[in-house]
Design a protein around this motif. Sequence first.
Motif, mmCIF file in Angstrom:
data_model
loop_
_atom_site.group_PDB
_atom_site.id
_atom_site.type_symbol
_atom_site.label_atom_id
_atom_site.label_comp_id
_atom_site.label_asym_id
_atom_site.label_seq_id
_atom_site.Cartn_x
_atom_site.Cartn_y
_atom_site.Cartn_z
ATOM 1 N N ALA A 30 -11.613 -3.526 8.433
ATOM 2 C CA ALA A 30 -10.910 -4.712 7.931
ATOM 3 C C ALA A 30 -11.127 -5.903 8.862
ATOM 4 C CB ALA A 30 -9.425 -4.414 7.786
ATOM 5 N N ASP A 35 -11.049 -8.410 3.389
ATOM 6 C CA ASP A 35 -10.173 -7.834 2.367
ATOM 7 C C ASP A 35 -10.848 -6.807 1.470
ATOM 8 O OD1 ASP A 35 -8.109 -9.538 3.170
ATOM 9 O OD2 ASP A 35 -8.830 -11.145 1.859
ATOM 10 N N CYS A 36 -12.158 -6.779 1.477
ATOM 11 C CA CYS A 36 -12.878 -5.883 0.570
ATOM 12 C C CYS A 36 -14.134 -5.369 1.276
ATOM 13 C CB CYS A 36 -13.246 -6.614 -0.728
ATOM 14 S SG CYS A 36 -14.195 -5.623 -1.897
ATOM 15 N N SER A 51 -7.432 -4.736 -0.161
ATOM 16 C CA SER A 51 -6.104 -4.891 0.423
ATOM 17 C C SER A 51 -5.446 -6.232 0.115
ATOM 18 C CB SER A 51 -6.176 -4.709 1.949
ATOM 19 O OG SER A 51 -7.062 -5.659 2.536
ATOM 20 N N HIS A 52 -6.147 -7.150 -0.522
ATOM 21 C CA HIS A 52 -5.552 -8.455 -0.839
ATOM 22 C C HIS A 52 -4.587 -8.295 -2.015
ATOM 23 C CE1 HIS A 52 -5.100 -12.665 -1.927
ATOM 24 N NE2 HIS A 52 -5.683 -12.992 -0.780
ATOM 25 N N ARG A 357 -1.040 -6.711 6.662
ATOM 26 C CA ARG A 357 -1.546 -8.083 6.543
ATOM 27 C C ARG A 357 -0.643 -9.057 7.297
ATOM 28 N NH1 ARG A 357 -5.460 -9.027 2.786
ATOM 29 N NH2 ARG A 357 -4.882 -11.237 2.809
#
Length: 458
Positions: A30, A35-36, A51-52, A357
């Motif tokens: 990460a 985010d991807c 994860s966004h 986050r």
Amino acid sequence: MKAPPSPQTSTLWNLMQWIIRPLPFLDECAKRYGDCFAIPFGNLPKLVFLSHPQAIETIFTANPNLFDSGRGNWILRSTLGDHSILLLDGERHQRQRQLLLPPFHGERMRAYGQLIVQITEEVTHQWQVGQPFAVRPHMQEISLQTILQAVFGLREGDRLQQLTQEIGTLLDYTTSRFGFATAFFPVLQQDFGAWSPGGRFIRLKERIDQLLYAEIHDRRAHPDPSRTDILSMLLSAKDAEGQSMTDQELRDELLTLLVAGHETTATAITWALYWIHRLPSVKEKLLAELDGLQPPFDPMTIARLPYLNAVCSETLRIYPVGFITELRITKAPIRVMDYEFGAETYLVPCIYLAHQREDVYPNPQQFKPERFLERQFSPFEYFPFGGSHRRCIGAAFALFEMKLVLATILSQYGLTLATSRPARPIRRGVTIAPDRVQMIVTGDRSTQKQALSTVMRQ
């Protein structure tokens, strides 16, 4: 088509990282890729981690028919069976979910409250002042007895004792790093005799199956409409076509409830006790809330306590027991933020990374229950039990049990951590647990405040 970034390390190296140190591996990816990102594991399909909150929302609000998930849980098949709700997709998954959901909601839950408190008192009664003890085994015993008694209605007898022993052995094996790793290496699953890993596992499952099928057959032969345990409700449940579950379906769902409901809740309670006693201010606020209760208590009153709820929520945020949701395997192309994914893409909403986050949870590595008193998080920012049609059916029961166990223990015992060493999150099968939490009983609080069980039985 824009492809998500991916580590350039070997696929075998990635797999070993995933087995041995999954959270640091995810943190590193990460930090490097955002985010991807996509990770290839050995000969397995590449997994795309997201994860966004916007990406999570896209997946959770999409038509469920766009995805398969059950076949992505192949790693659980050898333990749970082909008919487990975790292994099903489409109409079969929807049918089983509708049959399994009712016992875990509403008034059914209230009936389990006294049982949870009683089992907690029985297990913790053996604690002695001044003697260190490992927390997790005791929480496992509470959780397993709760599941066995609430699901099967087994309160005593040889079958209860045998199931307790065999299920404990099964979980010790499947949650070990070696047991988890065997799923990726088929040769280790082969039956090369009673002393081989595969042979021991197969014979253990056979013994458990004998016990489960014996209970199912006995209950079918002697139905008792007055029983309120979950097995009784499942035996009488019928789908939209008027069909009941088969013995095989019941066996697989019962084992799923035993394995999934026992291991995860015990881990969550262990983490909570660690954080409560690691941080004096958290302990002080929680004890003040519990001491402020006025009898007669009701389990639902305890379950609604705001700071207790915040402590449990933060426990499941900082190190979620299940650190990824069930996979979403695309059946058609789908756009998620800036990415276009084709059919047969394995999407992984990552609970752990979403909960870490900085833009959603400032200082995310700090344990701070007040987060959940200051604002409400969306189901795309906070989702410890997954989301959409694959959300854990036992979520409400797990939280209810977690709160009652914590309230019972904290109301009756003064505790302190046996060491100042921080607990580390490690893999236990498909879950994340603290490596070791030891505590010491410092005193008896029940003399200062009447035991929860006494007033709840009035």
